[in-house]
Design a protein around this motif. Sequence first.
Motif, PDB file in Angstrom:
ATOM      1  N   ALA A 167       0.828  -1.203   0.000  1.00  0.00           N
ATOM      2  CA  ALA A 167       0.000   0.000   0.000  1.00  0.00           C
ATOM      3  C   ALA A 167       0.864   1.256   0.000  1.00  0.00           C
ATOM      4  N   GLU A 168       1.941   1.236   0.774  1.00  0.00           N
ATOM      5  CA  GLU A 168       2.825   2.399   0.832  1.00  0.00           C
ATOM      6  C   GLU A 168       3.499   2.654  -0.515  1.00  0.00           C
ATOM      7  N   LEU A 169       3.834   1.597  -1.239  1.00  0.00           N
ATOM      8  CA  LEU A 169       4.428   1.772  -2.560  1.00  0.00           C
ATOM      9  C   LEU A 169       3.437   2.439  -3.505  1.00  0.00           C
ATOM     10  N   LEU A 170       2.186   1.979  -3.497  1.00  0.00           N
ATOM     11  CA  LEU A 170       1.171   2.594  -4.343  1.00  0.00           C
ATOM     12  C   LEU A 170       0.941   4.048  -3.952  1.00  0.00           C
ATOM     13  N   LEU A 171       0.874   4.324  -2.648  1.00  0.00           N
ATOM     14  CA  LEU A 171       0.654   5.700  -2.191  1.00  0.00           C
ATOM     15  C   LEU A 171       1.848   6.594  -2.560  1.00  0.00           C
ATOM     16  N   SER A 172       3.051   6.025  -2.546  1.00  0.00           N
ATOM     17  CA  SER A 172       4.230   6.799  -2.965  1.00  0.00           C
ATOM     18  C   SER A 172       4.150   7.129  -4.447  1.00  0.00           C
ATOM     19  N   ALA A 173       3.672   6.181  -5.245  1.00  0.00           N
ATOM     20  CA  ALA A 173       3.485   6.444  -6.677  1.00  0.00           C
ATOM     21  C   ALA A 173       2.429   7.523  -6.873  1.00  0.00           C
ATOM     22  N   ASN A 174       1.359   7.444  -6.102  1.00  0.00           N
ATOM     23  CA  ASN A 174       0.318   8.471  -6.183  1.00  0.00           C
ATOM     24  C   ASN A 174       0.885   9.844  -5.855  1.00  0.00           C
ATOM     25  N   ALA A 175       1.674   9.904  -4.794  1.00  0.00           N
ATOM     26  CA  ALA A 175       2.259  11.180  -4.380  1.00  0.00           C
ATOM     27  C   ALA A 175       3.183  11.733  -5.451  1.00  0.00           C
ATOM     28  N   ALA A 176       3.953  10.844  -6.086  1.00  0.00           N
ATOM     29  CA  ALA A 176       4.853  11.291  -7.157  1.00  0.00           C
ATOM     30  C   ALA A 176       4.061  11.868  -8.320  1.00  0.00           C
ATOM     31  N   ALA A 177       2.939  11.226  -8.635  1.00  0.00           N
ATOM     32  CA  ALA A 177       2.101  11.710  -9.736  1.00  0.00           C
ATOM     33  C   ALA A 177       1.460  13.046  -9.387  1.00  0.00           C
ATOM     34  N   MET A 178       0.959  13.177  -8.156  1.00  0.00           N
ATOM     35  CA  MET A 178       0.308  14.427  -7.740  1.00  0.00           C
ATOM     36  C   MET A 178       1.312  15.570  -7.707  1.00  0.00           C
ATOM     37  N   LYS A 179       2.523  15.288  -7.255  1.00  0.00           N
ATOM     38  CA  LYS A 179       3.553  16.323  -7.218  1.00  0.00           C
ATOM     39  C   LYS A 179       3.915  16.774  -8.629  1.00  0.00           C
ATOM     40  N   ALA A 180       3.787  15.853  -9.593  1.00  0.00           N
ATOM     41  CA  ALA A 180       4.127  16.172 -10.977  1.00  0.00           C
ATOM     42  C   ALA A 180       2.960  16.780 -11.745  1.00  0.00           C
ATOM     43  N   GLY A 181       1.840  17.032 -11.048  1.00  0.00           N
ATOM     44  CA  GLY A 181       0.743  17.749 -11.695  1.00  0.00           C
ATOM     45  C   GLY A 181      -0.550  16.989 -11.897  1.00  0.00           C
ATOM     46  N   ALA A 182      -0.611  15.720 -11.498  1.00  0.00           N
ATOM     47  CA  ALA A 182      -1.848  14.956 -11.665  1.00  0.00           C
ATOM     48  C   ALA A 182      -2.959  15.558 -10.811  1.00  0.00           C
ATOM     49  N   ASN A 183      -4.179  15.542 -11.338  1.00  0.00           N
ATOM     50  CA  ASN A 183      -5.340  15.940 -10.543  1.00  0.00           C
ATOM     51  C   ASN A 183      -5.927  14.765  -9.788  1.00  0.00           C
ATOM     52  N   TYR A 184      -5.876  13.598 -10.417  1.00  0.00           N
ATOM     53  CA  TYR A 184      -6.377  12.372  -9.788  1.00  0.00           C
ATOM     54  C   TYR A 184      -5.484  11.209 -10.191  1.00  0.00           C
ATOM     55  N   ILE A 185      -5.406  10.229  -9.304  1.00  0.00           N
ATOM     56  CA  ILE A 185      -4.748   8.979  -9.660  1.00  0.00           C
ATOM     57  C   ILE A 185      -5.378   7.843  -8.861  1.00  0.00           C
ATOM     58  N   ASN A 186      -5.726   6.786  -9.546  1.00  0.00           N
ATOM     59  CA  ASN A 186      -6.116   5.524  -8.927  1.00  0.00           C
ATOM     60  C   ASN A 186      -5.013   4.519  -9.212  1.00  0.00           C
ATOM     61  N   SER A 187      -4.557   3.818  -8.190  1.00  0.00           N
ATOM     62  CA  SER A 187      -3.535   2.797  -8.416  1.00  0.00           C
ATOM     63  C   SER A 187      -3.964   1.485  -7.774  1.00  0.00           C
ATOM     64  N   TYR A 188      -3.489   0.398  -8.366  1.00  0.00           N
ATOM     65  CA  TYR A 188      -3.924  -0.930  -7.971  1.00  0.00           C
ATOM     66  C   TYR A 188      -2.722  -1.875  -7.969  1.00  0.00           C
ATOM     67  N   MET A 189      -2.822  -2.909  -7.166  1.00  0.00           N
ATOM     68  CA  MET A 189      -1.885  -4.014  -7.255  1.00  0.00           C
ATOM     69  C   MET A 189      -2.681  -5.309  -7.147  1.00  0.00           C
ATOM     70  N   PHE A 190      -2.575  -6.135  -8.170  1.00  0.00           N
ATOM     71  CA  PHE A 190      -3.262  -7.413  -8.211  1.00  0.00           C
ATOM     72  C   PHE A 190      -2.240  -8.540  -8.038  1.00  0.00           C
ATOM     73  N   LEU A 191      -2.526  -9.458  -7.125  1.00  0.00           N
ATOM     74  CA  LEU A 191      -1.660 -10.616  -6.897  1.00  0.00           C
ATOM     75  C   LEU A 191      -2.498 -11.892  -6.983  1.00  0.00           C
ATOM     76  N   VAL A 192      -1.960 -12.915  -7.628  1.00  0.00           N
ATOM     77  CA  VAL A 192      -2.622 -14.209  -7.718  1.00  0.00           C
ATOM     78  C   VAL A 192      -1.596 -15.301  -7.467  1.00  0.00           C
ATOM     79  N   ASN A 193      -1.988 -16.284  -6.657  1.00  0.00           N
ATOM     80  CA  ASN A 193      -1.188 -17.497  -6.481  1.00  0.00           C
ATOM     81  C   ASN A 193      -2.106 -18.695  -6.699  1.00  0.00           C
ATOM     82  N   GLU A 194      -1.814 -19.482  -7.728  1.00  0.00           N
ATOM     83  CA  GLU A 194      -2.565 -20.704  -8.003  1.00  0.00           C
ATOM     84  C   GLU A 194      -1.732 -21.902  -7.550  1.00  0.00           C
ATOM     85  N   GLN A 195      -2.213 -22.591  -6.532  1.00  0.00           N
ATOM     86  CA  GLN A 195      -1.584 -23.836  -6.085  1.00  0.00           C
ATOM     87  C   GLN A 195      -2.439 -24.971  -6.641  1.00  0.00           C
ATOM     88  N   LYS A 196      -1.914 -25.637  -7.669  1.00  0.00           N
ATOM     89  CA  LYS A 196      -2.728 -26.566  -8.454  1.00  0.00           C
ATOM     90  C   LYS A 196      -2.133 -27.975  -8.400  1.00  0.00           C
TER      91      LYS A 196
END
Length: 544
Positions: A167-196
Amino acid sequence: MKRRDFLYMTGMGLGATILPKAGLLGKDVPLDAPWYSVDTAIKKELADVALNEARAKGATYTDVRIGRYLNQYVITREDKVQNIVNTESYGIGIRVIANGSWGFAATDKMDKDSIAKTAQLAVAIAKENAKLLTEPVQLAPQKGYGEVSWKAPIEKNAFDVPVKEKAELLLSANAAAMKAGANYINSYMFLVNEQKYFASSDGSYIDQDVHRIWPTFTITRIDAKTGKFETRNALSAPVGMGYEYLIPKASEKIAGPTTLYKKRYDILEDAQLGAKQAGDKLTAKSVEAGKYDLILDPSHLWLTIHESVGHPSELDRVLGYEANFAGTSFLTLDKWESKKFNFGSKLVNIMADKTQPGSLGAVGYDDEGVGTGKWDLIKDGILVNYQTIRDQAHILGLNASQGCCYADSWSDVQFQRMPNVSLQPGKTKASPQDLIKNVEKGIYIIGDGSFSIDQQRYNFQFGGQLFYEIKNGKIVGMLKDVAYQANTQEFWNACVGVADESDYRLGGSFFDGKGQPMQVSAVSHGSSTAHFKGINVINTARKI
């Protein structure tokens, strides 16, 4: 936000294919739950119950899939964590042939009595299905492998990384984008582990551990005076890697107008640059419609490959099995039988591959217990093969399946799914800059965008994220409102240059939907930057 609401919102933003899986994510588990796998001895014991019971009830073939599926999604917006989803799904699917017909049943009750009853049900279903059968199932032969295993070659298990750190990594990316002029940013991280765990009456007991990760975002910049806005999505690729994907290596950086790496991803740098580029798009020149040479970056070309090559070369689509849902294919059997159908120029060599390290589709064995490999689909521009599974192989006269079977859950029956499908690099040394030097009037396209393709995967239109005008061999500025149109055959025949292996990169789809009921799969598509000559470009701007 409840999980149901999250699925709706992210499904709207990232592809509706995730929506039908709302009931299959499984139960919520604590965020700090340690990663573990079920002991293979226990899985083998349970699988043998199903195999023995199915045989006793009349099955001539049985396969068993015991699956434990972990899903973790972290969702943020600007300076807030909006939601965290952490789920586990665990159960068994049993597929049989009885009286020449398929039958399937599944349960999440993982005791021996319940598994035996599920095997009995699968056989009963097969026998009922057989009453409607016109010809029996023909399975390609498959030797049993005994007890074997395969694990994705990850360096750092993302499920072992604390959610707080993600979460902190995503929020850091958001902060970097906002500092660079973004008005909005949504960020996501998807993880999947299939034990088959797969077991079959052929004598295979296969244990596999599959990992996938996808960090992404959408940045919005608004012109306060006009109210107009532009967006820029992340240029990340979903991959079959661990958390090491988010630890970039400077040596892998690709030269060009944006932040791209060979195999890893710098979300902070991409977010900062993405905010600037979204702002640049506000003042970019609107494209003039007409014929252009296109220089297509791998971050864009993967989607064109997926839709115009990957899907139409699926044999079930060729045979019409997908007609009711997502259309058929123009690559009919007569074109393959002719051995001379001109799919593209001689530079177009497209390979299917289920083994490529770091790709989304890489496994050791498919969901029918077939060892995976790679093969040509398009060779020197000519259609030479398709994608098959065990009950399709005889249609092409093949002695074995190509290992393209997959189910997205233990509760779903496996069926034919796309392997990694990739354009092979050029054999002559050439960089993207070398390709650009050969263009008098063109557009360089980076990143994937909206697209449309007809029900036979022939006529299409593709957009992108970033567009740069090329004049007399040089990039002269940014464009916007760009989309190109073509049919599959004319497009691939317009390929006049492909950069060499040093530029080869993977893109891909994390949620590729197919079938009824719909299942999703993850698949990668690789390429180097490629040059397409004389493609029709339209202006997508809407006047209000």
